[in-house]
Design a protein around this motif. Structure first.
Motif, mmCIF file in Angstrom:
data_model
loop_
_atom_site.group_PDB
_atom_site.id
_atom_site.type_symbol
_atom_site.label_atom_id
_atom_site.label_comp_id
_atom_site.label_asym_id
_atom_site.label_seq_id
_atom_site.Cartn_x
_atom_site.Cartn_y
_atom_site.Cartn_z
ATOM 1 N N PRO A 1 0.779 -1.246 0.000
ATOM 2 C CA PRO A 1 0.000 0.000 0.000
ATOM 3 C C PRO A 1 0.814 1.301 0.000
ATOM 4 O O PRO A 1 0.480 2.208 -0.747
ATOM 5 C CB PRO A 1 -0.857 -0.132 1.262
ATOM 6 N N PRO A 2 1.898 1.424 0.752
ATOM 7 C CA PRO A 2 2.577 2.721 0.712
ATOM 8 C C PRO A 2 3.227 3.032 -0.637
ATOM 9 O O PRO A 2 3.482 4.191 -0.953
ATOM 10 C CB PRO A 2 3.637 2.634 1.807
ATOM 11 N N HIS A 3 3.473 2.013 -1.436
ATOM 12 C CA HIS A 3 4.178 2.215 -2.707
ATOM 13 C C HIS A 3 3.295 2.024 -3.934
ATOM 14 O O HIS A 3 3.671 2.440 -5.031
ATOM 15 C CB HIS A 3 5.385 1.275 -2.802
ATOM 16 N N ARG A 4 2.166 1.382 -3.768
ATOM 17 C CA ARG A 4 1.294 1.025 -4.902
ATOM 18 C C ARG A 4 0.990 2.223 -5.791
ATOM 19 O O ARG A 4 1.042 2.135 -7.003
ATOM 20 C CB ARG A 4 0.007 0.399 -4.380
ATOM 21 N N ASP A 5 0.678 3.353 -5.185
ATOM 22 C CA ASP A 5 0.306 4.543 -5.955
ATOM 23 C C ASP A 5 1.285 5.691 -5.767
ATOM 24 O O ASP A 5 0.941 6.847 -5.991
ATOM 25 C CB ASP A 5 -1.108 4.993 -5.555
ATOM 26 N N SER A 6 2.505 5.382 -5.353
ATOM 27 C CA SER A 6 3.499 6.441 -5.142
ATOM 28 C C SER A 6 3.862 7.079 -6.475
ATOM 29 O O SER A 6 3.701 6.469 -7.537
ATOM 30 C CB SER A 6 4.746 5.869 -4.467
ATOM 31 N N PRO A 7 4.353 8.320 -6.444
ATOM 32 C CA PRO A 7 4.666 9.025 -7.693
ATOM 33 C C PRO A 7 5.641 8.270 -8.608
ATOM 34 O O PRO A 7 5.516 8.315 -9.818
ATOM 35 C CB PRO A 7 5.286 10.333 -7.213
ATOM 36 N N GLY A 8 6.596 7.527 -8.045
ATOM 37 C CA GLY A 8 7.566 6.822 -8.872
ATOM 38 C C GLY A 8 7.128 5.456 -9.362
ATOM 39 O O GLY A 8 7.799 4.845 -10.194
ATOM 40 N N SER A 9 5.987 4.976 -8.882
ATOM 41 C CA SER A 9 5.588 3.607 -9.226
ATOM 42 C C SER A 9 5.263 3.440 -10.707
ATOM 43 O O SER A 9 5.597 2.415 -11.310
ATOM 44 C CB SER A 9 4.423 3.147 -8.353
ATOM 45 N N ALA A 10 4.638 4.414 -11.345
ATOM 46 C CA ALA A 10 4.295 4.294 -12.769
ATOM 47 C C ALA A 10 5.554 4.226 -13.627
ATOM 48 O O ALA A 10 5.648 3.413 -14.552
ATOM 49 C CB ALA A 10 3.419 5.460 -13.213
ATOM 50 N N SER A 11 6.521 5.055 -13.306
ATOM 51 C CA SER A 11 7.776 5.055 -14.050
ATOM 52 C C SER A 11 8.511 3.725 -13.881
ATOM 53 O O SER A 11 9.025 3.151 -14.845
ATOM 54 C CB SER A 11 8.654 6.212 -13.560
ATOM 55 N N LEU A 12 8.535 3.228 -12.664
ATOM 56 C CA LEU A 12 9.212 1.956 -12.404
ATOM 57 C C LEU A 12 8.498 0.807 -13.106
ATOM 58 O O LEU A 12 9.145 -0.053 -13.707
ATOM 59 C CB LEU A 12 9.299 1.710 -10.898
ATOM 60 N N ARG A 13 7.187 0.793 -13.080
ATOM 61 C CA ARG A 13 6.439 -0.258 -13.789
ATOM 62 C C ARG A 13 6.748 -0.228 -15.294
ATOM 63 O O ARG A 13 6.867 -1.276 -15.934
ATOM 64 C CB ARG A 13 4.952 -0.100 -13.541
ATOM 65 N N ALA A 14 6.875 0.974 -15.859
ATOM 66 C CA ALA A 14 7.211 1.094 -17.284
ATOM 67 C C ALA A 14 8.599 0.535 -17.561
ATOM 68 O O ALA A 14 8.814 -0.131 -18.578
ATOM 69 C CB ALA A 14 7.118 2.550 -17.724
ATOM 70 N N GLU A 15 9.539 0.780 -16.669
ATOM 71 C CA GLU A 15 10.891 0.231 -16.833
ATOM 72 C C GLU A 15 10.855 -1.299 -16.772
ATOM 73 O O GLU A 15 11.474 -1.969 -17.594
ATOM 74 C CB GLU A 15 11.835 0.774 -15.755
#
Length: 145
Positions: free
Chosen positions: A32-46
């Protein structure tokens, strides 16, 4: 083409990650603390564009989790050594950059000699090139760290 809200683009260099790093990062992104964090979308794309290897097959010139790498800013010539770490170990004063930080997710999987274009606050762009890796867990035989 840039992915909205990230620095990831179609011209990004090919990256390689270990299956162990992939598993641990995916588990981290489900918390939960990281699921929607600002960097999560970028990391998922990587992660989505990465080639995945067994840790024992990881080339020694690739930035993996807990690696210590040197970068040079190709514009200023300034060099910096950083460690790529999980969020709990992040400490900018000690140059330990979280994989969830935008620049951290961009570093994951890069090889020595590869460069990334990076937009910093204020709209300025940097071109960062990996110049060396002084420590990589896999190259040190640490396959299950």
């Amino acid at each position: 083409m840039t992915i909205p809200g990230t620095n990831v683009n179609d011209n990004a260099p090919a990256i390689v990650i270990s299956s162990l790093d992939l598993q641990r990062i995916e588990e981290l992104l489900e918390q939960p603390p990281h699921r929607d964090s600002p960097g999560s979308a970028s990391l998922r794309a990587e992660l989505a564009r990465a080639n995945v290897l067994d840790p024992a097959e990881m080339p020694g010139d690739v930035i993996t989790m807990n690696s210590v790498a040197t970068f040079v800013d190709e514009t200023s010539g300034e060099s910096r050594e950083i460690s790529l770490v999980y969020p709990r170990d992040a400490d900018t004063a000690a140059n330990k950059i979280s994989v969830l930080a935008p620049v951290g997710s961009a570093m994951l999987g890069l090889r020595v000699g590869q460069s990334i274009d990076w937009k910093v606050p204020g709209g300025r762009s940097l071109r960062l090139r990996v110049t060396g890796i002084s420590f990589q867990p896999e190259a040190s035989g640490q396959f299950h760290r």
